[in-house]
Enzyme design. Structure first.
Site, PDB file in Angstrom:
ATOM      1  N   LYS A   1       8.336  -5.514  -7.496  1.00  0.00           N
ATOM      2  CA  LYS A   1       8.863  -4.211  -7.233  1.00  0.00           C
ATOM      3  C   LYS A   1       9.007  -4.189  -5.915  1.00  0.00           C
ATOM      4  CE  LYS A   1       8.399  -2.824 -11.522  1.00  0.00           C
ATOM      5  NZ  LYS A   1       9.637  -2.384 -12.141  1.00  0.00           N
TER       6      LYS A   1
ATOM      7  N   TYR B   1       3.116  -8.119  -9.519  1.00  0.00           N
ATOM      8  CA  TYR B   1       3.741  -7.094  -9.723  1.00  0.00           C
ATOM      9  C   TYR B   1       4.121  -6.274  -8.636  1.00  0.00           C
ATOM     10  CZ  TYR B   1       4.661  -2.303 -12.111  1.00  0.00           C
ATOM     11  OH  TYR B   1       5.406  -1.167 -12.389  1.00  0.00           O
TER      12      TYR B   1
ATOM     13  N   LEU C   1      10.276   4.964 -19.758  1.00  0.00           N
ATOM     14  CA  LEU C   1      11.136   5.507 -18.761  1.00  0.00           C
ATOM     15  C   LEU C   1      12.641   5.536 -19.214  1.00  0.00           C
ATOM     16  CD1 LEU C   1       9.215   5.006 -15.466  1.00  0.00           C
ATOM     17  CD2 LEU C   1       9.002   6.868 -16.954  1.00  0.00           C
TER      18      LEU C   1
ATOM     19  N   CYS D   1      15.747  -0.291 -16.186  1.00  0.00           N
ATOM     20  CA  CYS D   1      14.277   0.123 -16.212  1.00  0.00           C
ATOM     21  C   CYS D   1      13.369  -1.202 -16.898  1.00  0.00           C
ATOM     22  CB  CYS D   1      14.310   1.151 -17.204  1.00  0.00           C
ATOM     23  SG  CYS D   1      14.812   2.646 -16.636  1.00  0.00           S
TER      24      CYS D   1
ATOM     25  N   SER E   1       8.400   0.726  -8.031  1.00  0.00           N
ATOM     26  CA  SER E   1       7.025   1.325  -8.460  1.00  0.00           C
ATOM     27  C   SER E   1       6.421   1.619  -7.175  1.00  0.00           C
ATOM     28  CB  SER E   1       6.209   0.436  -9.415  1.00  0.00           C
ATOM     29  OG  SER E   1       4.891   0.874  -9.107  1.00  0.00           O
TER      30      SER E   1
END
Length: 258
Positions: free
Chosen positions: A168, A164, A17, A87, A151
């Site tokens: 995020k 994770y 990305l 990113c 995310s």
């Protein structure tokens, strides 16, 4: 913000990305500094987009001095920083307790947060300090734009995604207070929360895994295109009234527990 001849820092810009963001920003006339650890892929991006437009800095986003040095070098070469696109990040998987009821190593949890959450804040804060030096531009008096990457796991973290999802979710939580902190300086802050994106890493997954993920997407029935992420980066940067928001880019998917 008018993008022609502006300067952007893109972390994780060598691939996925981040690389898509670099491609779209460069096409819009932006000079880009890629902050990444993957020198080989970063140099490929530099050659593809043009050494006069794109510069590579080897950066560990979780290391304060590494980022500070790269920010200073970018300003020396390009003269300013107007955009920051974060990113860089790592994926991680591991349940709170494994099959033997042993706890997830704390170091694994801390590393995910250090790169994804602390790294995002580290780069954003140092980039903002440079943006604050820019003369105000346009009717709104804009000095800079920060775009972070979260995310959909921030909202629907699956089993094994505690670290994770927490990292995020923290980025989503940063968005509004950071936008409020920087509002008087004319610096906007927004976040993109991608869904199932067709990056090279995802395309390398077993076909059955890919098919199961796509089946949960509402419309269109496919993975997101990295270029669609890049075009959203350009839109956010260009749309002065878009501030303090997290935008899901996910085709309407809502993840299940597993």
């Amino acid at each position: 913000m008018e993008l022609q001849n502006k300067v952007a820092v893109v972390t994780g810009g060598a691939s996925g990305l981040g690389r898509a963001a670099c491609d779209q920003l460069a096409a819009a006339g932006v000079k880009v500094a890629i902050f990444d650890l993957n020198e080989e892929l970063a140099q490929e991006a530099v050659q593809a987009l043009g050494p006069d437009k794109v510069r590579y800095q080897r950066v560990d986003v979780s290391d304060e001095q590494s980022v500070a040095t790269a920010i200073a070098d970018t300003v020396d070469v390009f003269g300013a920083i107007h955009l920051c696109v974060n990113c860089a990040g790592i994926g991680s998987a591991g349940k709170v307790l494994n099959r033997d009821n042993e706890p997830l190593p704390l170091a694994a949890f801390e590393k995910t947060l250090a790169v994804n959450l602390t790294g995002t804040f580290n780069v954003a804060r140092l980039a903002a300090a440079q943006m604050a030096k820019n003369p105000p531009q346009g009717e709104a008096g804009e000095r800079g734009v920060i775009i972070n990457t979260a995310s959909i796991a921030a909202y629907e973290g699956q089993m094994g995604q505690c670290a994770y999802a927490a990292s995020k979710g923290g980025i989503v939580g940063l968005t509004l207070p950071m936008a409020r902190d920087l509002a008087t300086l004319g610096i906007r802050v927004n976040t993109i929360a991608p869904g199932i994106m067709g990056t090279p890493l995802m395309r390398a997954a077993p076909q059955q895994v890919q098919d199961n993920l796509v089946a949960a997407i509402q419309f269109p029935k496919r993975m997101g295109l990295p270029a669609e992420f890049g075009s959203l980066v350009v839109h956010i940067a260009s749309n002065t009234y878009l501030n303090g928001e997290t935008l899901r880019l996910d085709g309407g998917i809502r993840m299940q527990a597993r």
